[in-house]
Scaffold this motif. Structure first.
Motif, PDB file in Angstrom:
ATOM      1  N   THR A  18     -47.106   2.899 -20.661  1.00 38.92           N
ATOM      2  CA  THR A  18     -46.615   3.481 -19.422  1.00 38.92           C
ATOM      3  C   THR A  18     -46.824   2.509 -18.281  1.00 38.92           C
ATOM      4  OG1 THR A  18     -47.210   5.676 -20.211  1.00 38.92           O
ATOM      5  CG2 THR A  18     -46.800   5.457 -17.866  1.00 38.92           C
ATOM      6  N   ASN A  19     -45.776   2.286 -17.512  1.00 44.12           N
ATOM      7  CA  ASN A  19     -45.858   1.420 -16.351  1.00 44.12           C
ATOM      8  C   ASN A  19     -46.210   2.267 -15.133  1.00 44.12           C
ATOM      9  OD1 ASN A  19     -45.545  -1.165 -15.029  1.00 44.12           O
ATOM     10  ND2 ASN A  19     -43.786  -0.232 -14.039  1.00 44.12           N
ATOM     11  N   VAL A  20     -47.280   1.913 -14.457  1.00 45.89           N
ATOM     12  CA  VAL A  20     -47.683   2.567 -13.218  1.00 45.89           C
ATOM     13  C   VAL A  20     -47.414   1.576 -12.095  1.00 45.89           C
ATOM     14  CG1 VAL A  20     -49.633   3.479 -11.891  1.00 45.89           C
ATOM     15  CG2 VAL A  20     -49.441   3.976 -14.341  1.00 45.89           C
ATOM     16  N   SER A  21     -46.656   2.013 -11.087  1.00 45.94           N
ATOM     17  CA  SER A  21     -46.355   1.167  -9.938  1.00 45.94           C
ATOM     18  C   SER A  21     -47.063   1.727  -8.709  1.00 45.94           C
ATOM     19  CB  SER A  21     -44.853   1.137  -9.676  1.00 45.94           C
ATOM     20  OG  SER A  21     -44.179   0.563 -10.769  1.00 45.94           O
ATOM     21  N   ALA A  22     -47.566   0.836  -7.858  1.00 45.93           N
ATOM     22  CA  ALA A  22     -48.299   1.289  -6.680  1.00 45.93           C
ATOM     23  C   ALA A  22     -48.173   0.280  -5.547  1.00 45.93           C
ATOM     24  CB  ALA A  22     -49.772   1.479  -7.016  1.00 45.93           C
ATOM     25  N   ILE A  23     -48.129   0.802  -4.336  1.00 45.81           N
ATOM     26  CA  ILE A  23     -48.300  -0.020  -3.149  1.00 45.81           C
ATOM     27  C   ILE A  23     -49.769   0.110  -2.783  1.00 45.81           C
ATOM     28  CG2 ILE A  23     -47.719  -0.301  -0.720  1.00 45.81           C
ATOM     29  CD1 ILE A  23     -44.946   0.885  -1.410  1.00 45.81           C
ATOM     30  N   VAL A  24     -50.470  -1.004  -2.751  1.00 46.15           N
ATOM     31  CA  VAL A  24     -51.908  -0.993  -2.497  1.00 46.15           C
ATOM     32  C   VAL A  24     -52.152  -1.599  -1.121  1.00 46.15           C
ATOM     33  CG1 VAL A  24     -54.168  -1.693  -3.364  1.00 46.15           C
ATOM     34  CG2 VAL A  24     -52.307  -1.251  -4.980  1.00 46.15           C
ATOM     35  N   ARG A  25     -52.961  -0.903  -0.317  1.00 46.71           N
ATOM     36  CA  ARG A  25     -53.211  -1.330   1.061  1.00 46.71           C
ATOM     37  C   ARG A  25     -54.701  -1.575   1.317  1.00 46.71           C
ATOM     38  NH1 ARG A  25     -48.525  -0.021   3.934  1.00 46.71           N
ATOM     39  NH2 ARG A  25     -47.215   1.518   2.898  1.00 46.71           N
ATOM     40  N   GLN A  26     -54.960  -2.448   2.254  1.00 46.45           N
ATOM     41  CA  GLN A  26     -56.317  -2.652   2.732  1.00 46.45           C
ATOM     42  C   GLN A  26     -56.676  -1.493   3.666  1.00 46.45           C
ATOM     43  OE1 GLN A  26     -57.476  -6.682   3.863  1.00 46.45           O
ATOM     44  NE2 GLN A  26     -55.422  -7.358   3.263  1.00 46.45           N
ATOM     45  N   SER A  27     -57.923  -1.401   4.067  1.00 52.98           N
ATOM     46  CA  SER A  27     -58.369  -0.296   4.914  1.00 52.98           C
ATOM     47  C   SER A  27     -57.654  -0.259   6.262  1.00 52.98           C
ATOM     48  CB  SER A  27     -59.883  -0.351   5.121  1.00 52.98           C
ATOM     49  OG  SER A  27     -60.236  -1.578   5.727  1.00 52.98           O
ATOM     50  N   ASP A  28     -57.136  -1.394   6.729  1.00 49.84           N
ATOM     51  CA  ASP A  28     -56.405  -1.413   8.000  1.00 49.84           C
ATOM     52  C   ASP A  28     -54.918  -1.102   7.839  1.00 49.84           C
ATOM     53  OD1 ASP A  28     -55.356  -3.728   6.880  1.00 49.84           O
ATOM     54  OD2 ASP A  28     -56.071  -5.070   8.453  1.00 49.84           O
ATOM     55  N   GLY A  29     -54.499  -0.781   6.594  1.00 53.08           N
ATOM     56  CA  GLY A  29     -53.100  -0.422   6.333  1.00 53.08           C
ATOM     57  C   GLY A  29     -52.213  -1.575   5.909  1.00 53.08           C
ATOM     58  N   THR A  30     -52.742  -2.785   5.924  1.00 48.26           N
ATOM     59  CA  THR A  30     -51.970  -3.956   5.516  1.00 48.26           C
ATOM     60  C   THR A  30     -51.765  -3.947   4.008  1.00 48.26           C
ATOM     61  OG1 THR A  30     -53.029  -5.218   7.285  1.00 48.26           O
ATOM     62  CG2 THR A  30     -51.894  -6.477   5.577  1.00 48.26           C
TER      63      THR A  30
END
Length: 91
Positions: A18-30
């Motif tokens: 299964t492919n899991v896709s994610a947008i991962v951000r730093q604590s400041d939202g970057t």
């Protein structure tokens, strides 16, 4: 293959890759777009390297019939845990 995302919880079938896709951000939202990103499920000893393509991180979770039930996952970036653990359900 089936995958369902409920807020930060993931539910997927264990009999398929299964492919899991994610947008991962730093604590400041970057958004994080480079580096060594992993999706980790510690109690199942899963550590999947991410590949950044087309604006998202992709993680290929291997199939295993033994993966069943509720476990916890988190993202790791360059050796640092990015967030609190979230539930992942293998059905």
């Amino acid at each position: 293959m089936a995958i369902e995302l409920i807020q930060k919880a993931i539910r997927l079938t264990s009999e398929d890759n299964t492919n899991v896709s994610a947008i991962v951000r730093q604590s400041d939202g970057t958004e994080i777009t480079s580096g060594a990103m992993k999706l980790v499920v510690p109690d199942l000893e899963i550590s999947v390297d991410g590949i950044y393509e087309n604006g998202v991180w992709n993680f290929d979770i291997p199939k295993r019939a033994a993966y069943r039930g509720r476990h916890m996952y988190h993202f790791e970036w360059d050796g640092v845990y990015l967030d609190f653990q979230q539930p992942i359900y293998f059905i």
